[in-house]
Motif scaffolding. Structure first.
Motif, PDB file in Angstrom:
ATOM      1  N   MET A   1      92.278  32.585 -67.265  1.00 32.76           N
ATOM      2  CA  MET A   1      91.755  32.607 -66.038  1.00 32.76           C
ATOM      3  C   MET A   1      92.038  31.480 -65.047  1.00 32.76           C
ATOM      4  SD  MET A   1      87.471  32.455 -65.210  1.00 32.76           S
ATOM      5  CE  MET A   1      87.202  34.056 -64.816  1.00 32.76           C
ATOM      6  N   PRO A   2      92.382  31.956 -63.777  1.00 33.64           N
ATOM      7  CA  PRO A   2      92.910  30.686 -62.728  1.00 33.64           C
ATOM      8  C   PRO A   2      91.908  29.788 -62.423  1.00 33.64           C
ATOM      9  CG  PRO A   2      92.981  33.009 -62.151  1.00 33.64           C
ATOM     10  CD  PRO A   2      92.251  33.277 -63.263  1.00 33.64           C
ATOM     11  N   SER A   3      92.390  28.482 -62.389  1.00 31.45           N
ATOM     12  CA  SER A   3      91.391  27.595 -62.018  1.00 31.45           C
ATOM     13  C   SER A   3      90.871  27.604 -60.644  1.00 31.45           C
ATOM     14  CB  SER A   3      92.107  26.221 -62.159  1.00 31.45           C
ATOM     15  OG  SER A   3      93.362  26.119 -61.001  1.00 31.45           O
ATOM     16  N   ASP A   4      89.966  26.936 -60.227  1.00 35.99           N
ATOM     17  CA  ASP A   4      89.512  26.964 -58.791  1.00 35.99           C
ATOM     18  C   ASP A   4      90.563  26.477 -57.728  1.00 35.99           C
ATOM     19  OD1 ASP A   4      86.872  27.897 -59.848  1.00 35.99           O
ATOM     20  OD2 ASP A   4      86.022  25.710 -59.653  1.00 35.99           O
ATOM     21  N   SER A   5      91.404  25.379 -58.165  1.00 39.04           N
ATOM     22  CA  SER A   5      92.426  25.107 -57.029  1.00 39.04           C
ATOM     23  C   SER A   5      93.533  26.158 -56.889  1.00 39.04           C
ATOM     24  CB  SER A   5      93.146  24.012 -57.543  1.00 39.04           C
ATOM     25  OG  SER A   5      93.550  23.861 -59.034  1.00 39.04           O
ATOM     26  N   ALA A   6      93.638  27.028 -58.097  1.00 38.70           N
ATOM     27  CA  ALA A   6      94.885  28.100 -58.125  1.00 38.70           C
ATOM     28  C   ALA A   6      94.131  29.024 -57.191  1.00 38.70           C
ATOM     29  CB  ALA A   6      95.109  28.596 -59.545  1.00 38.70           C
ATOM     30  N   LYS A   7      92.930  29.480 -57.251  1.00 37.59           N
ATOM     31  CA  LYS A   7      92.389  30.711 -56.555  1.00 37.59           C
ATOM     32  C   LYS A   7      92.411  30.319 -54.940  1.00 37.59           C
ATOM     33  CE  LYS A   7      88.981  31.999 -60.066  1.00 37.59           C
ATOM     34  NZ  LYS A   7      87.736  31.967 -60.551  1.00 37.59           N
ATOM     35  N   GLU A   8      91.848  28.924 -54.739  1.00 37.76           N
ATOM     36  CA  GLU A   8      92.122  28.326 -53.371  1.00 37.76           C
ATOM     37  C   GLU A   8      93.338  28.484 -52.625  1.00 37.76           C
ATOM     38  OE1 GLU A   8      90.511  27.464 -49.970  1.00 37.76           O
ATOM     39  OE2 GLU A   8      89.207  27.678 -51.749  1.00 37.76           O
ATOM     40  N   ALA A   9      94.405  28.215 -53.487  1.00 35.20           N
ATOM     41  CA  ALA A   9      95.743  28.249 -53.061  1.00 35.20           C
ATOM     42  C   ALA A   9      96.026  29.643 -52.752  1.00 35.20           C
ATOM     43  CB  ALA A   9      96.758  27.628 -54.161  1.00 35.20           C
ATOM     44  N   THR A  10      95.681  30.671 -53.703  1.00 36.63           N
ATOM     45  CA  THR A  10      95.944  31.865 -53.455  1.00 36.63           C
ATOM     46  C   THR A  10      95.225  32.470 -52.158  1.00 36.63           C
ATOM     47  OG1 THR A  10      96.396  32.336 -55.713  1.00 36.63           O
ATOM     48  CG2 THR A  10      96.002  34.396 -54.330  1.00 36.63           C
ATOM     49  N   LYS A  11      94.141  32.190 -52.079  1.00 38.09           N
ATOM     50  CA  LYS A  11      93.444  32.521 -50.768  1.00 38.09           C
ATOM     51  C   LYS A  11      94.075  31.885 -49.468  1.00 38.09           C
ATOM     52  CE  LYS A  11      88.740  31.996 -49.076  1.00 38.09           C
ATOM     53  NZ  LYS A  11      87.371  31.720 -49.372  1.00 38.09           N
ATOM     54  N   LYS A  12      94.445  30.616 -49.551  1.00 35.65           N
ATOM     55  CA  LYS A  12      95.065  30.271 -48.385  1.00 35.65           C
ATOM     56  C   LYS A  12      96.309  30.802 -48.164  1.00 35.65           C
ATOM     57  CE  LYS A  12      96.492  25.791 -46.719  1.00 35.65           C
ATOM     58  NZ  LYS A  12      96.761  24.371 -46.899  1.00 35.65           N
ATOM     59  N   TYR A  13      97.287  31.127 -49.215  1.00 36.74           N
ATOM     60  CA  TYR A  13      98.473  31.658 -48.948  1.00 36.74           C
ATOM     61  C   TYR A  13      98.362  33.211 -48.479  1.00 36.74           C
ATOM     62  CZ  TYR A  13     102.848  34.286 -49.960  1.00 36.74           C
ATOM     63  OH  TYR A  13     103.880  35.184 -49.616  1.00 36.74           O
ATOM     64  N   LYS A  14      97.302  33.937 -48.655  1.00 34.15           N
ATOM     65  CA  LYS A  14      97.089  35.235 -48.181  1.00 34.15           C
ATOM     66  C   LYS A  14      96.657  35.213 -46.810  1.00 34.15           C
ATOM     67  CE  LYS A  14      96.320  37.905 -52.551  1.00 34.15           C
ATOM     68  NZ  LYS A  14      95.232  38.749 -53.265  1.00 34.15           N
ATOM     69  N   ALA A  15      95.966  34.324 -46.537  1.00 35.71           N
ATOM     70  CA  ALA A  15      95.222  34.179 -45.082  1.00 35.71           C
ATOM     71  C   ALA A  15      96.385  33.989 -44.139  1.00 35.71           C
ATOM     72  CB  ALA A  15      94.205  33.081 -45.134  1.00 35.71           C
ATOM     73  N   MET A  16      97.456  33.236 -44.608  1.00 34.90           N
ATOM     74  CA  MET A  16      98.496  32.693 -43.737  1.00 34.90           C
ATOM     75  C   MET A  16      99.399  33.895 -43.903  1.00 34.90           C
ATOM     76  SD  MET A  16      98.983  28.726 -44.527  1.00 34.90           S
ATOM     77  CE  MET A  16     100.640  28.741 -43.613  1.00 34.90           C
ATOM     78  N   HIS A  17      99.790  34.717 -45.012  1.00 39.12           N
ATOM     79  CA  HIS A  17     101.184  35.368 -44.931  1.00 39.12           C
ATOM     80  C   HIS A  17     100.828  36.939 -45.184  1.00 39.12           C
ATOM     81  CE1 HIS A  17     103.652  31.925 -45.237  1.00 39.12           C
ATOM     82  NE2 HIS A  17     102.590  31.383 -46.058  1.00 39.12           N
ATOM     83  N   ILE A  18      99.570  37.498 -45.653  1.00 43.68           N
ATOM     84  CA  ILE A  18      99.220  38.854 -45.785  1.00 43.68           C
ATOM     85  C   ILE A  18      98.329  39.500 -45.043  1.00 43.68           C
ATOM     86  CG2 ILE A  18      98.442  40.289 -47.737  1.00 43.68           C
ATOM     87  CD1 ILE A  18     100.860  38.714 -48.904  1.00 43.68           C
ATOM     88  N   ARG A  19      98.421  40.683 -44.360  1.00 44.35           N
ATOM     89  CA  ARG A  19      97.763  41.175 -43.680  1.00 44.35           C
ATOM     90  C   ARG A  19      97.457  42.703 -44.592  1.00 44.35           C
ATOM     91  NH1 ARG A  19      97.396  37.325 -41.951  1.00 44.35           N
ATOM     92  NH2 ARG A  19      97.811  36.344 -39.914  1.00 44.35           N
ATOM     93  N   ARG A  20      96.201  43.238 -44.577  1.00 40.93           N
ATOM     94  CA  ARG A  20      95.638  44.418 -45.195  1.00 40.93           C
ATOM     95  C   ARG A  20      95.697  45.480 -44.019  1.00 40.93           C
ATOM     96  NH1 ARG A  20      93.955  44.311 -50.037  1.00 40.93           N
ATOM     97  NH2 ARG A  20      92.697  46.173 -49.746  1.00 40.93           N
ATOM     98  N   VAL A  21      96.196  46.586 -44.413  1.00 42.55           N
ATOM     99  CA  VAL A  21      96.196  47.975 -43.686  1.00 42.55           C
ATOM    100  C   VAL A  21      95.448  49.030 -44.168  1.00 42.55           C
ATOM    101  CG1 VAL A  21      97.634  49.533 -42.619  1.00 42.55           C
ATOM    102  CG2 VAL A  21      98.760  47.200 -43.059  1.00 42.55           C
ATOM    103  N   ALA A  22      94.540  49.391 -43.363  1.00 46.23           N
ATOM    104  CA  ALA A  22      93.689  50.506 -43.771  1.00 46.23           C
ATOM    105  C   ALA A  22      94.285  51.622 -43.432  1.00 46.23           C
ATOM    106  CB  ALA A  22      92.235  50.249 -43.350  1.00 46.23           C
ATOM    107  N   LEU A  23      94.206  52.700 -44.470  1.00 46.32           N
ATOM    108  CA  LEU A  23      95.073  53.956 -44.190  1.00 46.32           C
ATOM    109  C   LEU A  23      93.860  54.949 -44.597  1.00 46.32           C
ATOM    110  CD1 LEU A  23      97.447  55.434 -43.745  1.00 46.32           C
ATOM    111  CD2 LEU A  23      97.930  55.334 -46.005  1.00 46.32           C
ATOM    112  N   GLU A  24      93.631  55.809 -43.691  1.00 41.87           N
ATOM    113  CA  GLU A  24      92.714  56.907 -43.920  1.00 41.87           C
ATOM    114  C   GLU A  24      93.557  58.259 -44.328  1.00 41.87           C
ATOM    115  OE1 GLU A  24      89.724  57.441 -41.131  1.00 41.87           O
ATOM    116  OE2 GLU A  24      88.772  55.574 -41.504  1.00 41.87           O
ATOM    117  N   MET A  25      93.365  59.139 -45.128  1.00 42.99           N
ATOM    118  CA  MET A  25      94.089  60.156 -45.416  1.00 42.99           C
ATOM    119  C   MET A  25      93.321  61.274 -46.033  1.00 42.99           C
ATOM    120  SD  MET A  25      96.709  58.632 -48.440  1.00 42.99           S
ATOM    121  CE  MET A  25      98.039  59.749 -47.578  1.00 42.99           C
ATOM    122  N   GLN A  26      93.508  62.438 -45.987  1.00 47.51           N
ATOM    123  CA  GLN A  26      92.740  63.623 -46.561  1.00 47.51           C
ATOM    124  C   GLN A  26      92.769  63.174 -48.127  1.00 47.51           C
ATOM    125  OE1 GLN A  26      90.894  66.173 -45.108  1.00 47.51           O
ATOM    126  NE2 GLN A  26      91.151  65.322 -43.148  1.00 47.51           N
TER     127      GLN A  26
END
Length: 65
Positions: A1-26
């Motif tokens: 299980m990742p440590s709290d600091s690893a989780k925080e680092a992942t969260k920070k990375y995602k906030a800076m570099h990742i964008r979620r895209v919602a996609l609706e389809m039938q």
């Protein structure tokens, strides 16, 4: 299980570099997409990313789809 600091680092990375895209389809279209992804040994997300990259590179090369 990742440590709290690893989780925080992942969260920070995602906030800076990742964008979620919602996609609706039938539902039928999604089911078809999922079958194709599974047949290719990929996740739906991976399949869509690969298709998107292929189309963008084709268009950038001047071969509009």
């Amino acid at each position: 299980m990742p440590s709290d600091s690893a989780k925080e680092a992942t969260k920070k990375y995602k906030a800076m570099h990742i964008r979620r895209v919602a996609l609706e389809m039938q539902r039928e279209e999604y089911d078809r997409l999922k079958r194709h992804a599974e047949n290719a040994g990929e996740t739906v997300n991976g399949y869509l990313k690969k298709a998107m990259r292929l189309r963008m590179s084709t268009e950038e090369a001047g071969n509009h789809v």
